[in-house]
Design a protein around this motif. Structure first.
Motif, PDB file in Angstrom:
ATOM      1  N   TYR A 114       0.826  -1.211   0.000  1.00 43.11           N
ATOM      2  CA  TYR A 114       0.000   0.000   0.000  1.00 43.11           C
ATOM      3  C   TYR A 114       0.860   1.261   0.000  1.00 43.11           C
ATOM      4  N   PHE A 115       2.002   1.239   0.714  1.00 41.47           N
ATOM      5  CA  PHE A 115       2.931   2.371   0.631  1.00 41.47           C
ATOM      6  C   PHE A 115       3.336   2.598  -0.826  1.00 41.47           C
ATOM      7  N   GLY A 116       3.646   1.474  -1.504  1.00 44.80           N
ATOM      8  CA  GLY A 116       4.058   1.566  -2.905  1.00 44.80           C
ATOM      9  C   GLY A 116       2.966   2.161  -3.773  1.00 44.80           C
ATOM     10  N   GLY A 117       1.722   1.748  -3.541  1.00 43.86           N
ATOM     11  CA  GLY A 117       0.610   2.278  -4.320  1.00 43.86           C
ATOM     12  C   GLY A 117       0.418   3.769  -4.097  1.00 43.86           C
ATOM     13  N   ILE A 118       0.503   4.215  -2.839  1.00 42.61           N
ATOM     14  CA  ILE A 118       0.368   5.642  -2.527  1.00 42.61           C
ATOM     15  C   ILE A 118       1.501   6.434  -3.183  1.00 42.61           C
ATOM     16  N   GLY A 119       2.721   5.882  -3.113  1.00 42.33           N
ATOM     17  CA  GLY A 119       3.870   6.563  -3.715  1.00 42.33           C
ATOM     18  C   GLY A 119       3.775   6.631  -5.227  1.00 42.33           C
ATOM     19  N   LEU A 120       3.348   5.535  -5.861  1.00 43.59           N
ATOM     20  CA  LEU A 120       3.200   5.500  -7.319  1.00 43.59           C
ATOM     21  C   LEU A 120       2.180   6.538  -7.775  1.00 43.59           C
ATOM     22  N   ALA A 121       1.047   6.603  -7.085  1.00 44.26           N
ATOM     23  CA  ALA A 121       0.021   7.587  -7.443  1.00 44.26           C
ATOM     24  C   ALA A 121       0.541   9.007  -7.243  1.00 44.26           C
ATOM     25  N   SER A 122       1.269   9.239  -6.157  1.00 44.79           N
ATOM     26  CA  SER A 122       1.765  10.588  -5.850  1.00 44.79           C
ATOM     27  C   SER A 122       2.714  11.100  -6.922  1.00 44.79           C
ATOM     28  N   ARG A 123       3.523  10.182  -7.472  1.00 40.69           N
ATOM     29  CA  ARG A 123       4.460  10.603  -8.510  1.00 40.69           C
ATOM     30  C   ARG A 123       3.738  11.085  -9.763  1.00 40.69           C
ATOM     31  N   HIS A 124       2.465  10.765  -9.871  1.00 38.06           N
ATOM     32  CA  HIS A 124       1.701  11.174 -11.051  1.00 38.06           C
ATOM     33  C   HIS A 124       0.590  12.150 -10.692  1.00 38.06           C
ATOM     34  N   GLY A 125       0.827  12.895  -9.603  1.00 32.92           N
ATOM     35  CA  GLY A 125      -0.077  13.981  -9.264  1.00 32.92           C
ATOM     36  C   GLY A 125      -1.386  13.550  -8.645  1.00 32.92           C
ATOM     37  N   ILE A 126      -1.430  12.324  -8.078  1.00 34.00           N
ATOM     38  CA  ILE A 126      -2.658  11.823  -7.446  1.00 34.00           C
ATOM     39  C   ILE A 126      -2.355  11.534  -5.986  1.00 34.00           C
ATOM     40  N   LEU A 127      -3.063  12.174  -5.078  1.00 31.66           N
ATOM     41  CA  LEU A 127      -2.842  11.960  -3.657  1.00 31.66           C
ATOM     42  C   LEU A 127      -3.992  11.160  -3.068  1.00 31.66           C
ATOM     43  N   PHE A 128      -3.688   9.948  -2.604  1.00 28.09           N
ATOM     44  CA  PHE A 128      -4.649   9.158  -1.843  1.00 28.09           C
ATOM     45  C   PHE A 128      -4.479   9.518  -0.375  1.00 28.09           C
ATOM     46  N   LYS A 129      -5.569   9.874   0.298  1.00 27.44           N
ATOM     47  CA  LYS A 129      -5.466  10.273   1.698  1.00 27.44           C
ATOM     48  C   LYS A 129      -5.444   9.078   2.646  1.00 27.44           C
ATOM     49  N   GLY A 130      -5.422   7.878   2.111  1.00 25.99           N
ATOM     50  CA  GLY A 130      -5.335   6.684   2.947  1.00 25.99           C
ATOM     51  C   GLY A 130      -5.299   5.439   2.084  1.00 25.99           C
ATOM     52  N   ALA A 131      -4.679   4.380   2.620  1.00 30.19           N
ATOM     53  CA  ALA A 131      -4.624   3.119   1.887  1.00 30.19           C
ATOM     54  C   ALA A 131      -6.021   2.561   1.654  1.00 30.19           C
ATOM     55  N   ASN A 132      -6.947   2.884   2.545  1.00 32.45           N
ATOM     56  CA  ASN A 132      -8.315   2.378   2.387  1.00 32.45           C
ATOM     57  C   ASN A 132      -8.962   2.861   1.099  1.00 32.45           C
ATOM     58  N   TYR A 133      -8.559   4.044   0.609  1.00 35.83           N
ATOM     59  CA  TYR A 133      -9.163   4.555  -0.624  1.00 35.83           C
ATOM     60  C   TYR A 133      -8.596   3.864  -1.861  1.00 35.83           C
ATOM     61  N   LEU A 134      -7.398   3.292  -1.751  1.00 38.18           N
ATOM     62  CA  LEU A 134      -6.898   2.443  -2.835  1.00 38.18           C
ATOM     63  C   LEU A 134      -7.831   1.253  -3.028  1.00 38.18           C
ATOM     64  N   ASP A 135      -8.265   0.681  -1.912  1.00 37.06           N
ATOM     65  CA  ASP A 135      -9.200  -0.443  -1.981  1.00 37.06           C
ATOM     66  C   ASP A 135     -10.546  -0.013  -2.551  1.00 37.06           C
ATOM     67  N   VAL A 136     -11.038   1.156  -2.099  1.00 39.40           N
ATOM     68  CA  VAL A 136     -12.348   1.627  -2.565  1.00 39.40           C
ATOM     69  C   VAL A 136     -12.353   1.795  -4.081  1.00 39.40           C
ATOM     70  N   MET A 137     -11.279   2.333  -4.636  1.00 39.49           N
ATOM     71  CA  MET A 137     -11.228   2.590  -6.079  1.00 39.49           C
ATOM     72  C   MET A 137     -11.259   1.300  -6.895  1.00 39.49           C
ATOM     73  N   THR A 138     -10.874   0.187  -6.308  1.00 35.83           N
ATOM     74  CA  THR A 138     -10.936  -1.080  -7.041  1.00 35.83           C
ATOM     75  C   THR A 138     -12.368  -1.576  -7.182  1.00 35.83           C
ATOM     76  N   LYS A 139     -13.268  -1.062  -6.353  1.00 38.25           N
ATOM     77  CA  LYS A 139     -14.660  -1.538  -6.361  1.00 38.25           C
ATOM     78  C   LYS A 139     -15.611  -0.584  -7.082  1.00 38.25           C
ATOM     79  N   VAL A 140     -15.099   0.563  -7.524  1.00 38.03           N
ATOM     80  CA  VAL A 140     -15.954   1.570  -8.151  1.00 38.03           C
ATOM     81  C   VAL A 140     -16.518   1.046  -9.471  1.00 38.03           C
TER      82      VAL A 140
END
Length: 675
Positions: free
Chosen positions: A335-361
């Motif tokens: 999850y750290f890796g996912g937050i970091g990968l998104a941040s490098r492309h101008g996307i800030l996740f405010k928590g690892a839980n939202y990475l999970d939420v986006m998979t279910k959208v």
């Protein structure tokens, strides 16, 4: 040193040990961990260095020499000499583990990896398996070393991603330019920026124009040219000429500081998967501990030639393989890796839980203006009735000059270029902004309305109903209760809007657009972008109702918007996305995910990052559990030895860590992003 090592082990495996979180653990000076993160990070850096680990490396060298002598040259030292050598290697590699196990045992905490490893290795010594006991401790400690290094690197990479705040600013004070700490710069100060220098605080440009690199904030390398009066943010880099900025926010309140806070906070918000694994580990560890006891003792009642030493050995194998650290470390690391990968492309996740939420959208709802369109309006036509065009622009421009809405800015800009009387000289009073309708106020003693047809209807102003049939955005103007004309405004689609919609469709996600503009305008935009559903003519409360209806219908929904009026809908959605991390403060604060570069196509990127992260996390869960169950069975059956147990445990942990770490190093290309 012992304490730092404890904190590092604790940070990596605290959940499986059943201990309190690092942030809540007391520091030596009595403060909580996050208050002294610099000291902690210093310890983390030391923990990853080779010099700190010389005792472990010495133990590994002794073990290798003894194994080569015994199995390569058949040289076996005297029993007492071999015991002394192996105890030396054991203490060099495991003294910290033994110390931590002892400390936890004093608190009656026996179900943790330190205690399990201590029992397993001391048991191996008790039955004469010296080399295996040392090997378990050496390879376990090496595994922990790699785990801690990976976790620390992940945290540092996330922090370094945005911690680009400069440590000095050139400020005009007492008639001279002074170099000061940005923390002491005050609102209203004048700051000088040399070419290549980072902006230290938020402000507005005083120079006629300047170009800035905003990649650190938005992920975009394209230079951002600002004109006089344009907003400049901390973290931008002045590219090619001397510039001056007037400060509008304190250092601690800058957009960059708030963004950095968001990223740091994000690592503390656990996903549902992390929470499940943490709870699982606390149940799993005592279960395997008692199963190991049963492996040793239960056969006494059923096995005719029961030998305590043999079954004790099997129980020790069971203990070694049971450690759940491969799960507890690799999952947050993913999850750290996912937050970091998104941040490098101008996307800030405010928590690892939202990475999970986006998979279910399955549904993405978007606002039109500022999200799918540029939100940069231009006046296309001015139609006056009974008064001159210049008078119409005077009334409209003066009233709209008190608003920051994009439509208002377009009218003001056009009016300033086409009338002789400067707008600031016109007296405006009793201003009232009516949400979803427009503005009402007094200009030079006249009551003026500027807004949509609903505004005129609300105040009983009559107008030609043929004006309702227009497709473009129309600002109606009334003076003293009489319709006097209208201004036609046009907006443009964002360059990547169509790409965003097609990308979402490729992921089998429905796209719904909500707009305050009339239905005809919204329909035209939706048709161009091939959006699935569109609703126009909505007030802010109508948008909330539409989103609630979608949720009630069972949709897992993300909403993307940029304006203050979007904040309630952003809060209501399963995943609220703020378009433009440099935009509306209310929306950014409310959102779960912030897309800083204002590109709707990054919604697709956010979903793909979430899916990749989840895929890697579940790969690690399946890998770790499968191997552990197999080796646990082999150990109980007497097939696996301590050698196989430690290699399986450390090997699985390292494979899981490497799999998680690769997320941080993925190079995203827009056309083949995370396929």
């Amino acid at each position: 040193m012992d304490y730092i090592r404890y904190k590092q082990y604790h940070s990596a495996c605290g959940d499986c040990c059943g201990a309190e979180s690092q942030a809540d653990s007391p520091q030596p000076d009595g403060h909580r961990g996050h208050k002294h993160k610099d000291d902690h990070e210093h310890g983390a850096d030391n923990h990853g260095s080779w010099t700190v680990h010389w005792p472990l490396l010495a133990a590994l060298f002794i073990l290798m020499v003894m194994l080569v002598l015994e199995y390569g040259f058949d040289v076996i030292p005297e029993r007492w000499l071999g015991l002394v050598i192996y105890i030396t290697a054991y203490l060099l590699s495991g003294y910290e583990v033994l110390l931590l196990a002892f400390r936890k045992a004093l608190r009656l905490d026996f179900f943790n990896e330190f205690f399990l490893m201590s029992i397993a290795t001391l048991g191996a010594f008790a039955i004469g398996s010296y080399s295996e006991g040392v090997a378990v401790m050496v390879f376990y400690s090496i595994g922990e070393w790699f785990q801690d290094t990976a976790v620390n690197n992940a945290k540092r990479s996330i922090k370094a991603l945005l911690d680009i705040r400069p440590d000095q600013a050139t400020v005009w004070r007492d008639g001279i330019w002074k170099t000061l700490d940005p923390a002491v710069v005050q609102i209203g100060d004048r700051v000088q920026l040399k070419p290549g220098e980072k902006v230290a605080v938020d402000g507005i440009l005083l120079s006629e124009h300047a170009a800035f690199d905003s990649a650190a904030l938005t992920g975009e390398s394209k230079p951002d040219t600002k004109e006089k009066g344009g907003a400049v943010y901390a973290g931008m880099i002045n590219l090619n000429q001397l510039a001056e900025v007037s400060v509008t926010a304190l250092f601690k309140d800058s957009k960059l500081s708030r963004i950095l806070e968001m990223v740091q906070d994000a690592t503390t918000r656990k996903s549902q998967t992390q929470l499940f694994i943490s709870r699982f580990a606390k149940i799993y560890t005592p279960i395997v501990f008692f199963l190991a006891l049963l492996v040793v003792l239960l056969p006494m009642a059923f096995v005719a030639d029961y030998t305590f030493r043999d079954w004790l050995y099997r129980g020790l194998v069971f203990l070694v393989i049971s450690c759940p650290c491969a799960l507890v470390v690799s999952i947050p690391l993913g999850y750290f890796g996912g937050i970091g990968l998104a941040s490098r492309h101008g996307i800030l996740f405010k928590g690892a839980n939202y990475l999970d939420v986006m998979t279910k959208v399955d549904t993405v709802v978007v606002d039109k203006t500022g999200t799918m369109t540029r939100g940069v309006f231009r006046v296309q036509q001015v139609v006056a009735a009974d008064i001159s065009v210049e008078e119409l622009l005077q009334f409209a421009g003066a009233l709209e000059s008190k608003s920051s809405h994009p439509v208002a800015l377009a009218i003001v800009s056009y009016a300033q270029q086409n009338i002789n009387v400067p707008l600031p000289r016109l007296e405006v009073s009793a201003l009232e902004e009516i949400a979803g309708h427009g503005l009402k106020g007094r200009v030079e003693g006249h009551e003026v309305l500027a807004g949509n047809t609903r505004l005129l209807t609300k105040f009983g102003v009559s107008y030609a109903h043929s004006l309702n049939e227009g497709v473009d955005t129309m600002v109606m103007i009334a003076v003293d209760g009489r319709y006097v004309g209208h201004i036609i405004i046009a907006d443009e689609l964002k360059p990547d809007a169509a790409e965003a919609v097609s990308g979402l469709h490729a992921l089998s996600i429905r796209v719904v657009m909500l707009s305050g503009d009339k239905q005809e305008v919204a329909d035209r935009v939706a048709s161009e972008l091939q959006i699935d559903e569109v609703y126009g003519g909505l007030l802010p409360e109508d948008k909330v109702g539409r989103v609630q209806a979608l949720k009630d219908g069972g949709s897992k929904m993300a909403f993307a918007g940029d304006g203050v009026n979007d904040a309630p809908v952003v809060a209501l959605a399963d995943a609220g996305i703020a378009m433009g991390g440099l935009g509306s403060d209310a929306t950014v604060e409310t959102a779960d995910i912030v897309i800083q570069n204002d590109q709707p196509s990054r919604i697709v990127t956010a979903i793909k990052v979430g899916r990749l992260t989840r895929r890697v996390v579940w790969q690690n869960i399946v890998l770790a559990m499968s191997v552990k169950l197999i080796v646990l069975g082999l150990g109980a059956g007497g097939v696996a030895t301590l050698w196989e147990a430690v290699i399986a445990d450390v090997g699985v942990a390292l494979l899981a860590i490497l799999n998680a770490v690769r997320i941080q190093h993925i190079s995203i290309r827009e056309q083949e992003l995370l396929s």
